[in-house]
Design a protein around this motif. Structure first.
Motif, PDB file in Angstrom:
ATOM      1  N   GLY A  99      15.225  -5.891  -5.094  1.00 10.50           N
ATOM      2  CA  GLY A  99      15.325  -4.502  -5.511  1.00 10.50           C
ATOM      3  C   GLY A  99      14.169  -4.129  -6.404  1.00 10.50           C
ATOM      4  O   GLY A  99      13.665  -3.004  -6.342  1.00 10.50           O
ATOM      5  N   ASP A 100      13.718  -5.067  -7.234  1.00  9.99           N
ATOM      6  CA  ASP A 100      12.643  -4.802  -8.180  1.00  9.99           C
ATOM      7  C   ASP A 100      11.447  -5.723  -8.044  1.00  9.99           C
ATOM      8  O   ASP A 100      10.484  -5.583  -8.806  1.00  9.99           O
ATOM      9  N   ILE A 101      11.462  -6.679  -7.124  1.00 12.12           N
ATOM     10  CA  ILE A 101      10.333  -7.588  -6.945  1.00 12.12           C
ATOM     11  C   ILE A 101       9.947  -7.595  -5.472  1.00 12.12           C
ATOM     12  O   ILE A 101      10.715  -8.041  -4.621  1.00 12.12           O
ATOM     13  N   LEU A 102       8.766  -7.077  -5.169  1.00 16.76           N
ATOM     14  CA  LEU A 102       8.299  -6.973  -3.787  1.00 16.76           C
ATOM     15  C   LEU A 102       6.999  -7.745  -3.630  1.00 16.76           C
ATOM     16  O   LEU A 102       6.068  -7.592  -4.435  1.00 16.76           O
ATOM     17  N   LEU A 103       6.917  -8.555  -2.584  1.00 12.30           N
ATOM     18  CA  LEU A 103       5.767  -9.415  -2.356  1.00 12.30           C
ATOM     19  C   LEU A 103       4.764  -8.753  -1.430  1.00 12.30           C
ATOM     20  O   LEU A 103       5.097  -8.347  -0.312  1.00 12.30           O
ATOM     21  N   THR A 104       3.509  -8.646  -1.891  1.00 11.12           N
ATOM     22  CA  THR A 104       2.407  -8.282  -1.009  1.00 11.12           C
ATOM     23  C   THR A 104       1.693  -9.575  -0.618  1.00 11.12           C
ATOM     24  O   THR A 104       2.168 -10.667  -0.885  1.00 11.12           O
TER      25      THR A 104
ATOM     26  N   GLU B  55      -1.406  -6.321   2.221  1.00 13.61           N
ATOM     27  CA  GLU B  55      -1.718  -5.457   1.080  1.00 13.61           C
ATOM     28  C   GLU B  55      -1.529  -3.978   1.396  1.00 13.61           C
ATOM     29  O   GLU B  55      -1.938  -3.128   0.595  1.00 13.61           O
ATOM     30  N   GLU B  56      -0.922  -3.665   2.503  1.00 11.46           N
ATOM     31  CA  GLU B  56      -0.640  -2.261   2.833  1.00 11.46           C
ATOM     32  C   GLU B  56       0.723  -1.870   2.272  1.00 11.46           C
ATOM     33  O   GLU B  56       1.733  -2.500   2.584  1.00 11.46           O
ATOM     34  N   ILE B  57       0.732  -0.825   1.466  1.00  9.51           N
ATOM     35  CA  ILE B  57       1.979  -0.360   0.875  1.00  9.51           C
ATOM     36  C   ILE B  57       2.096   1.149   1.055  1.00  9.51           C
ATOM     37  O   ILE B  57       1.135   1.836   1.398  1.00  9.51           O
ATOM     38  N   MET B  58       3.285   1.657   0.810  1.00  6.96           N
ATOM     39  CA  MET B  58       3.471   3.100   0.660  1.00  6.96           C
ATOM     40  C   MET B  58       4.384   3.326  -0.539  1.00  6.96           C
ATOM     41  O   MET B  58       5.223   2.489  -0.861  1.00  6.96           O
ATOM     42  N   TYR B  59       4.180   4.470  -1.216  1.00  5.65           N
ATOM     43  CA  TYR B  59       4.966   4.728  -2.412  1.00  5.65           C
ATOM     44  C   TYR B  59       5.008   6.220  -2.720  1.00  5.65           C
ATOM     45  O   TYR B  59       4.220   7.007  -2.192  1.00  5.65           O
TER      46      TYR B  59
END
Length: 300
Positions: free
Chosen positions: A154-159, A210-214
């Motif tokens: 929920g609070d820790i996301l791996l790139t 390393e691709e994210i969206m926010y």
């Protein structure tokens, strides 16, 4: 793995594709021809005991009726979809009295076969952490029972390089340090400032490497600057799609499963060469969770 168009009750009827000879899109990100789905291993928990009997986030309203049967049916569609896409899905037994146990992503963080257990801020969910940790321990994983609050994925996301770690409403900085020490990946702390987006996985998602969206509005000014520096080509999501839980997605590197109402997210993903698949998890949203919340990735 080849991508197919799937017919699924309660889900969008088609996936999107891009020209097969395109190597990059307008942003320079890989397009469809360069993308490939990678088989994943997930842990899920059937919402047998799902209800909203308390309120620990802005989305929960105990006065609003909940249809547990419908929640189970929607969850089953997501479970079947993962398997249709070639992923392995393990199940943990739901426990009476733990209605939020369906949100498996909160139960732990798993990197390189090492399992950092969860410690919940709210007493209503406290028993979930030991239940998930025991599931992993019984299967031979290296586990760590945390001393500080962290609420799993929920609070820790791996790139590809970092652990992005949210704080401000649930998890704390000491929990981030504990994650870095046990999991051996550098942690980037990010401050959440909007209570609607109380967990990082409601405000940011990792799409591939390393691709994210926010959604920028969920973060403090300093955290926005950090994200801009580390991920200058990130997909930015507007408030309407963020409110539709459009960032609470699961990606296998090609397919991105997202909540059905987040149509703007689907369009942005298609531009980047991903294949969005819409799912109706509206009943589970009454507890403050959607696709990602229901899915804990086991990285061995």
């Amino acid at each position: 793995m080849t991508a197919t168009t799937l017919s699924r009750p309660g889900a969008s009827a088609s996936t999107a594709s891009t020209p097969a000879d395109a190597a990059t899109d307008a942003s320079g990100a890989p397009a469809a021809a360069a993308r490939a789905a990678r088989p994943r291993r997930y842990l899920m928990c059937r919402p047998t005991h799902f209800e909203v009997s308390y309120a620990i986030n802005p989305w929960m309203d105990p006065a609003e009726p909940v249809d547990t049967g419908l929640a189970v049916a929607q969850w089953e569609r997501l479970y079947r979809l993962f398997r249709e896409l070639g992923h392995r899905v393990d199940l943990i037994d739901p426990l009476p009295g733990l209605p939020d146990m369906v949100y498996a992503a909160n139960g732990a963080t798993v990197v390189d076969g090492r399992v950092l257990g969860a410690r919940f801020r709210n007493a209503e969910r406290a028993a979930e952490g030991p239940a998930y940790l025991e599931w992993f321990r019984a299967r031979g994983f290296a586990t760590h029972d945390p001393a500080h609050v962290n609420e799993g994925e929920g609070d820790i996301l791996l790139t590809g390089r970092y652990l992005l770690a949210g704080r401000g409403f649930r998890s704390v900085s000491a929990g981030h340090a504990e994650a870095q020490e046990f999991l051996g990946r550098p942690v980037i702390g990010l401050d959440l400032v909007d209570p609607r987006f109380y967990h990082l996985d409601t405000a940011l998602s990792v799409l591939d490497g390393e691709e994210i969206m926010y959604y920028p509005g969920a973060f403090s000014a300093g955290s926005r600057r950090v994200l801009q520096q580390l991920f200058p080509d990130a997909v930015l999501v507007d408030e309407a799609d963020a409110e539709a839980f459009g960032l609470n997605v699961v990606s296998d590197g090609l397919h991105v499963i997202h909540p059905e109402p987040a149509t703007g997210v689907a369009a942005r993903l298609r531009e980047r060469g991903f294949r969005p698949i819409a799912m109706d998890l509206s009943e589970l949203l009454k507890g403050g969770g959607s696709v990602k919340c229901c899915t804990l990735e086991i990285r061995e």
